[in-house]
Design a protein around this motif. Structure first.
Motif, PDB file in Angstrom:
ATOM      1  N   ALA A 119     -36.281  -5.028 -27.385  1.00  0.00           N
ATOM      2  CA  ALA A 119     -35.510  -4.488 -28.570  1.00  0.00           C
ATOM      3  C   ALA A 119     -35.012  -5.687 -29.308  1.00  0.00           C
ATOM      4  N   THR A 120     -34.783  -6.769 -28.956  1.00  0.00           N
ATOM      5  CA  THR A 120     -34.140  -7.934 -29.591  1.00  0.00           C
ATOM      6  C   THR A 120     -35.583  -8.517 -30.484  1.00  0.00           C
ATOM      7  N   VAL A 146     -36.315  -6.382 -33.314  1.00  0.00           N
ATOM      8  CA  VAL A 146     -35.278  -6.569 -34.517  1.00  0.00           C
ATOM      9  C   VAL A 146     -35.751  -7.600 -35.364  1.00  0.00           C
ATOM     10  N   THR A 170     -30.765 -13.823 -25.256  1.00  0.00           N
ATOM     11  CA  THR A 170     -30.983 -13.901 -26.887  1.00  0.00           C
ATOM     12  C   THR A 170     -30.936 -15.174 -27.505  1.00  0.00           C
ATOM     13  N   TRP A 189     -25.741 -11.213 -36.519  1.00  0.00           N
ATOM     14  CA  TRP A 189     -25.881 -10.562 -35.163  1.00  0.00           C
ATOM     15  C   TRP A 189     -24.582 -10.922 -34.310  1.00  0.00           C
ATOM     16  N   VAL A 219     -26.192  -6.279 -36.992  1.00  0.00           N
ATOM     17  CA  VAL A 219     -26.797  -5.891 -35.717  1.00  0.00           C
ATOM     18  C   VAL A 219     -25.708  -6.257 -34.696  1.00  0.00           C
ATOM     19  N   ASP A 264     -25.063  -5.988 -30.774  1.00  0.00           N
ATOM     20  CA  ASP A 264     -25.429  -5.853 -29.449  1.00  0.00           C
ATOM     21  C   ASP A 264     -24.067  -5.184 -28.794  1.00  0.00           C
ATOM     22  N   LEU A 322     -27.724  -2.487 -30.950  1.00  0.00           N
ATOM     23  CA  LEU A 322     -28.779  -2.893 -29.642  1.00  0.00           C
ATOM     24  C   LEU A 322     -28.150  -2.671 -28.419  1.00  0.00           C
ATOM     25  N   GLY A 372     -34.299  -1.262 -22.979  1.00  0.00           N
ATOM     26  CA  GLY A 372     -33.553  -1.558 -24.183  1.00  0.00           C
ATOM     27  C   GLY A 372     -33.873  -0.429 -25.040  1.00  0.00           C
ATOM     28  N   LEU A 390     -32.677   0.724 -29.405  1.00  0.00           N
ATOM     29  CA  LEU A 390     -32.030   0.401 -30.902  1.00  0.00           C
ATOM     30  C   LEU A 390     -31.630   1.773 -31.564  1.00  0.00           C
TER      31      LEU A 390
END
Ligand SMILES: *Cc1c(COP(=O)(O)O)cnc(C)c1O
Length: 379
Positions: free
Chosen positions: A77-78, A81, A101, A139, A168, A170, A190, A206, A208
């Motif tokens: 998913a990361t 993005v 990440t 982020w 974004v 998380d 996320l 994961g 989004l």
């Protein structure tokens, strides 16, 4: 609809053919067409799968979002993005970031010309002064891992909007039970569904979630083009897991608070990092944006030798020594050698992450049993 009702019902409809109350596992790679192009909305299972659709709709609803997309892992998913960006674009991220990440940013995407700047997002001025004309994305991770710092989501999304940046968030550590970043202005939420969302340490996935149609279309295009999609069996497991999210989270929070209080009063314990403690650096922000304080915490011992920490890490019986978090069973971990080993030591120390730090993912067992277990291990 209230959250508890959504976790049970959102996205899930009885099977129109049999009435099965649980979404079937559509274990298929392709779908038969009546004539070329004449299909029922499903062509090929990388692109669409009904089990995945049900999960995507459920997850979108839990985050108060319009669109949900699921991926083979939180990292997939990361990856999707960051692929919204182009060489030269800049991302400002919190410096107390999930190790994986940090790794994908610095070891995978940096070589494609994307620039990452790490700042202490507890300091809003630091974020503002890191913005350049090339910045495209902020982020955020909150609570952060493993120091449980709380970033003020609304303050960050405000900077994002002022500078036309995507924000974004998380939301893995909090789960949508504790906070909903889209409601606070985030562009994309996320999740590593592997953690609290699935909740039983039996699946990696994961997701989004967004409210913006163009962003969803772009992410969906990447999901289909790059192909990091989850299989239908795993989607079924996550659909089952989230039906008890609110019940599990209540117990995680209750146990987390009890264990934080126990550790804070323990003569051999030095620092306890838990956002629910009034002594926590960001307790006020946590109170403002979170419904409760979760089941993740970390601590250091007064004896700051690595041996003392290792004795606790290997001395518990109910807390299993393992990476990951968010399952019904309690886990104990050592960020410096486990989850955060991919972050260089100087970077770790700069972010305040001591080699003696111990992290707990507090499960839903009886809190007294968990406290007795820790008490014996600390000695
Ligand atoms: C675990 C985790 C991820 C990565 O998710 P995977 O499902 O392991 O790929 C990302 N962010 C946070 C905060 C996590 O805890």
């Amino acid at each position: 609809m209230k959250f508890s009702t959504k976790v049970v019902h959102a996205g899930v409809k009885p099977c129109p053919v049999t009435g099965a109350i649980m979404t079937p596992i559509y274990q298929t790679s392709t779908y038969v067409q009546a004539a070329p192009g004449d299909h029922k909305g499903y062509e090929y299972a990388r692109t669409q799968n009904p089990t995945r659709d049900a999960l995507q709709d459920a997850i979108a609803a839990l985050e108060n979002g319009k669109y949900g997309l699921c991926f083979a892992s939180g990292m997939a998913a990361t990856d999707a993005v960051v692929k919204l960006l182009q060489p030269g674009d800049e991302v400002i991220a919190t410096n107390d970031l999930y190790g994986g990440t940090y790794r994908i940013f610095t070891k995978v995407f940096a070589k494609y010309g994307i620039v990452f700047r790490f700042v202490d997002m507890g300091n809003i001025e630091d974020i503002k002064s890191a913005v350049t004309p090339a910045t495209r994305m902020l982020w955020v991770e909150t609570p952060t891992n493993p120091l449980m710092k709380i970033v003020d989501i609304e303050a960050v999304t405000t900077i994002g909007k002022e500078n036309n940046l995507l924000t974004v968030v998380d939301n893995t550590f909090a789960s949508p039970y504790l906070q909903n970043p889209l409601d606070m202005g985030a562009s994309i939420v996320l999740h590593s569904l592997t953690k609290y969302m699935a909740g039983h340490s039996d699946v990696v996935m994961g997701a989004l979630i967004t409210n913006e149609e163009t962003l969803n279309n772009d992410l969906k295009f990447i999901q289909n083009s790059c192909g990091g999609v989850p299989g239908p069996q795993d989607c079924f497991l996550v659909l089952r897991g989230i039906k008890t999210l609110h019940v599990r989270m209540r117990q995680h929070c209750e146990n987390g608070a009890k264990i934080a209080a126990f550790l804070a009063n323990h003569p051999k314990v030095d620092k306890v990092y838990y956002p629910g403690l009034s002594t926590h650096l960001n307790h006020e922000v946590a109170k403002k944006q979170m419904k409760d304080f979760g089941g993740m915490l970390s601590f250091t011992l007064k004896n700051d030798s690595i041996e003392a920490a290792l004795k606790v890490l290997t001395g518990t019986h109910l807390f299993s020594l393992a990476e990951s978090l968010g399952g019904v069973e309690s886990l104990i971990g050592h960020p410096a050698t486990m989850t955060h080993a991919s972050i260089p030591k100087e970077e770790r120390l700069k972010a305040g992450l001591a080699d003696t730090l111990i992290r707990l993912s507090v499960g839903i067992e009886d809190a007294d049993d968990l406290i007795a277990d820790l008490s014996a291990a600390i000695g």
